[in-house]
Design a protein around this motif. Structure first.
Motif, PDB file in Angstrom:
ATOM      1  N   UNK A 140       0.812  -1.210   0.000  1.00 36.85           N
ATOM      2  CA  UNK A 140       0.000   0.000   0.000  1.00 36.85           C
ATOM      3  C   UNK A 140       0.846   1.260   0.000  1.00 36.85           C
ATOM      4  N   UNK A 141       0.576   2.160   0.940  1.00 31.19           N
ATOM      5  CA  UNK A 141       1.296   3.433   1.029  1.00 31.19           C
ATOM      6  C   UNK A 141       2.638   3.296   1.744  1.00 31.19           C
ATOM      7  N   UNK A 142       2.979   2.078   2.139  1.00 30.93           N
ATOM      8  CA  UNK A 142       4.250   1.846   2.814  1.00 30.93           C
ATOM      9  C   UNK A 142       4.211   2.095   4.307  1.00 30.93           C
ATOM     10  N   UNK A 143       3.013   2.126   4.884  1.00 28.09           N
ATOM     11  CA  UNK A 143       2.896   2.432   6.308  1.00 28.09           C
ATOM     12  C   UNK A 143       3.635   1.413   7.170  1.00 28.09           C
ATOM     13  N   UNK A 144       3.412   0.131   6.925  1.00 30.11           N
ATOM     14  CA  UNK A 144       4.083  -0.875   7.747  1.00 30.11           C
ATOM     15  C   UNK A 144       5.595  -0.842   7.518  1.00 30.11           C
ATOM     16  N   UNK A 145       6.004  -0.688   6.269  1.00 33.59           N
ATOM     17  CA  UNK A 145       7.438  -0.601   5.982  1.00 33.59           C
ATOM     18  C   UNK A 145       8.075   0.591   6.682  1.00 33.59           C
ATOM     19  N   UNK A 146       7.319   1.670   6.856  1.00 29.54           N
ATOM     20  CA  UNK A 146       7.859   2.858   7.528  1.00 29.54           C
ATOM     21  C   UNK A 146       8.249   2.541   8.966  1.00 29.54           C
ATOM     22  N   UNK A 147       7.402   1.777   9.649  1.00 28.70           N
ATOM     23  CA  UNK A 147       7.735   1.380  11.021  1.00 28.70           C
ATOM     24  C   UNK A 147       8.984   0.497  11.043  1.00 28.70           C
ATOM     25  N   UNK A 148       9.056  -0.438  10.097  1.00 28.36           N
ATOM     26  CA  UNK A 148      10.212  -1.341  10.072  1.00 28.36           C
ATOM     27  C   UNK A 148      11.480  -0.626   9.617  1.00 28.36           C
TER      28      UNK A 148
END
Length: 228
Positions: free
Chosen positions: A55-63
């Motif tokens: 998606x918008x990279x929200x989970x990747x941002x946390x990681x």
């Protein structure tokens, strides 16, 4: 899988406001995203991460905040959502690769990743495709790697499923979202093809995963994972 065109259209319409709305559409937002981070500490070293349905990279941002030296591959069906991810990480281009593709049919290779993550994406797949995806993720992981999935599940009984959905709708109705945003969310969930948690844990084990387990649950919001 629900119609790819329908999914693309629905998420194209909401891509601009997606992250802001998500905090109101996920009643357990903080736990839902922090627990996968804690689980990832079980991995000896995180160098390569695959985000399925990014998606918008929200989970990747946390990681990325936790593993700033890691390389991330973000795959999603929606070009509009990935465009938002590219904007999010425009200053970290060397760390990120983007793949616009149907993750239900994409080959992720063999032993490429230390960690595969997914957030609120896999429940859009038909159950048979979920099982195939779990097998592909297992193959793509390096030995000792983990797959961590933060997603929504169907209740194990009709009554439980009603309670899950009713609780979520009450929380949405109590949120500060506009009426249009609420109706848009209700429309999107019609594309969902949720599966019971226990079924999915069995599918992980069938794919070869060890330690397939649920590590967090708030009604139908769950974090479950498996280790290769």
């Amino acid at each position: 899988m629900a119609s790819n065109l329908n999914i693309q259209n629905e998420f194209k319409a909401v891509s601009e406001k997606y992250d802001t709305q998500r905090k109101h559409l996920i009643p357990c937002f903080n736990d839902f995203y922090s627990i996968p981070l804690e689980l990832s500490e079980e991995i000896e070293e995180v160098k390569n991460v695959l985000d399925v349905g990014a998606g918008t990279g929200l989970m990747s941002a946390f990681f990325y905040e936790k593993y700033p030296e890691a390389s991330f591959t973000l795959v999603d069906l929606s070009n509009d959502m990935l465009a938002k991810a590219k904007e999010r990480f425009e200053k970290q281009n060397e760390n990120f690769t983007y793949l616009s593709a149907d993750f239900s049919t994409t080959d992720f290779g063999e032993q490429q990743y230390d960690l595969v993550i997914s957030g609120l994406a896999i429940h859009h797949l038909e159950h048979s495709l979920k099982q195939e995806l779990f097998s592909k993720i297992y193959k793509a992981l390096k030995p000792g790697g983990w797959f961590i999935n933060a997603d929504q599940v169907e209740g194990g009984t009709e009554e439980a499923d009603y309670i899950y959905r009713d609780n979520w709708k009450k929380k949405v109705e109590q949120s500060p979202l506009t009426e249009d945003a609420k109706q848009s969310a209700y429309k999107r969930i019609q594309l969902d093809i949720m599966a019971p948690l226990n079924d999915q844990l069995h599918w992980l084990k069938d794919a070869g995963f060890e330690q397939a387990n649920c590590y967090y649950q708030y009604f139908n919001f769950v974090v479950f994972a498996g280790r290769k």
